[in-house]
Design a protein around this motif. Sequence first.
Motif, short mmCIF file in Angstrom:
data_model
loop_
_atom_site.label_atom_id
_atom_site.label_comp_id
_atom_site.label_asym_id
_atom_site.label_seq_id
_atom_site.Cartn_x
_atom_site.Cartn_y
_atom_site.Cartn_z
N HIS A 180 24.11 33.56 9.27
CA HIS A 180 23.03 33.93 8.35
C HIS A 180 22.16 32.71 8.04
O HIS A 180 20.93 32.81 8.01
N ALA A 181 22.78 31.57 7.85
CA ALA A 181 22.02 30.35 7.55
C ALA A 181 21.07 30.00 8.70
O ALA A 181 19.98 29.47 8.46
N ALA A 182 21.46 30.31 9.92
CA ALA A 182 20.61 30.01 11.07
C ALA A 182 19.34 30.84 11.07
O ALA A 182 18.35 30.46 11.71
N PHE A 183 19.33 31.95 10.34
CA PHE A 183 18.15 32.80 10.26
C PHE A 183 17.31 32.48 9.03
O PHE A 183 16.39 33.23 8.69
N GLY A 184 17.57 31.38 8.38
CA GLY A 184 16.90 31.03 7.14
C GLY A 184 15.42 30.72 7.25
O GLY A 184 14.71 30.80 6.26
N VAL A 185 14.95 30.41 8.43
CA VAL A 185 13.56 30.01 8.58
C VAL A 185 12.63 31.16 8.96
O VAL A 185 11.43 30.99 8.97
N GLY A 186 13.18 32.32 9.24
CA GLY A 186 12.36 33.45 9.66
C GLY A 186 11.53 34.03 8.53
O GLY A 186 11.93 34.02 7.37
N VAL A 187 10.37 34.53 8.88
CA VAL A 187 9.48 35.14 7.90
C VAL A 187 9.79 36.62 7.71
O VAL A 187 9.87 37.11 6.60
N VAL A 188 9.98 37.32 8.80
CA VAL A 188 10.31 38.75 8.73
C VAL A 188 11.81 38.87 8.54
O VAL A 188 12.59 38.45 9.39
N ARG A 189 12.24 39.45 7.42
CA ARG A 189 13.64 39.45 7.04
C ARG A 189 14.33 40.79 7.23
O ARG A 189 15.54 40.89 7.07
N ASP A 190 13.59 41.83 7.56
CA ASP A 190 14.15 43.19 7.58
C ASP A 190 15.34 43.36 8.51
O ASP A 190 16.23 44.16 8.21
N PHE A 191 15.37 42.66 9.60
CA PHE A 191 16.43 42.85 10.58
C PHE A 191 17.47 41.73 10.57
O PHE A 191 18.36 41.71 11.41
N VAL A 192 17.36 40.80 9.64
CA VAL A 192 18.28 39.67 9.59
C VAL A 192 19.74 40.13 9.48
O VAL A 192 20.59 39.67 10.24
N PRO A 193 20.09 41.06 8.57
CA PRO A 193 21.50 41.48 8.50
C PRO A 193 22.02 42.05 9.83
O PRO A 193 23.15 41.75 10.23
N LEU A 194 21.22 42.81 10.52
CA LEU A 194 21.63 43.36 11.81
C LEU A 194 21.83 42.25 12.84
O LEU A 194 22.83 42.23 13.56
N LEU A 195 20.91 41.31 12.88
CA LEU A 195 21.03 40.19 13.82
C LEU A 195 22.24 39.32 13.49
O LEU A 195 22.94 38.85 14.39
N VAL A 196 22.47 39.12 12.20
CA VAL A 196 23.65 38.36 11.76
C VAL A 196 24.92 39.06 12.22
O VAL A 196 25.83 38.44 12.76
N GLU A 197 24.99 40.38 12.01
CA GLU A 197 26.18 41.12 12.39
C GLU A 197 26.45 41.02 13.89
O GLU A 197 27.58 40.78 14.31
N ARG A 198 25.43 41.20 14.69
CA ARG A 198 25.62 41.14 16.15
C ARG A 198 26.10 39.77 16.60
O ARG A 198 27.01 39.66 17.41
N SER A 199 25.49 38.73 16.08
CA SER A 199 25.86 37.39 16.48
C SER A 199 27.27 37.04 15.99
O SER A 199 28.08 36.48 16.74
N ALA A 200 27.56 37.36 14.75
CA ALA A 200 28.88 37.07 14.20
C ALA A 200 29.96 37.85 14.93
O ALA A 200 31.05 37.33 15.20
N LYS A 201 29.67 39.09 15.29
CA LYS A 201 30.64 39.91 16.00
C LYS A 201 31.01 39.26 17.34
O LYS A 201 32.18 39.22 17.71
N ARG A 202 30.02 38.73 18.04
CA ARG A 202 30.30 38.04 19.32
C ARG A 202 31.16 36.81 19.10
O ARG A 202 32.09 36.54 19.85
N LYS A 203 30.87 36.04 18.05
CA LYS A 203 31.64 34.84 17.79
C LYS A 203 33.08 35.17 17.41
O LYS A 203 34.01 34.50 17.84
N ILE A 204 33.26 36.19 16.59
CA ILE A 204 34.62 36.59 16.20
C ILE A 204 35.38 37.13 17.39
O ILE A 204 36.56 36.81 17.59
N ALA A 205 34.73 37.92 18.23
CA ALA A 205 35.37 38.45 19.42
C ALA A 205 35.82 37.32 20.33
O ALA A 205 36.89 37.40 20.95
#
Length: 67
Positions: free
Chosen positions: A37-62
């Motif tokens: 989530h912190a890596a997405f801190g600089v983005g202006v459009v925030r609507d999809f940040v939770p979805l992007l966070v989930e996808r990236s975190a899921k790959r890391k956990i897997a």
Amino acid sequence: MSVDEERRQVELVVDRLAVEHAGVPRHTVEQIVHDVHAAFGVGVVRDFVPLLVERSAKRKIAALTSF
């Protein structure tokens, strides 16, 4: 999306991934999600940040559990 709503959505991501990856300690899931989530801190459009966070975190956990 407001900052508070984004934070709430990210906490829901933690909850979902902690259940999905029950073999991984919750604090590890939380750390991964919050780091992503912190890596997405600089983005202006925030609507999809939770979805992007989930996808990236899921790959890391897997990757942690694919030994």
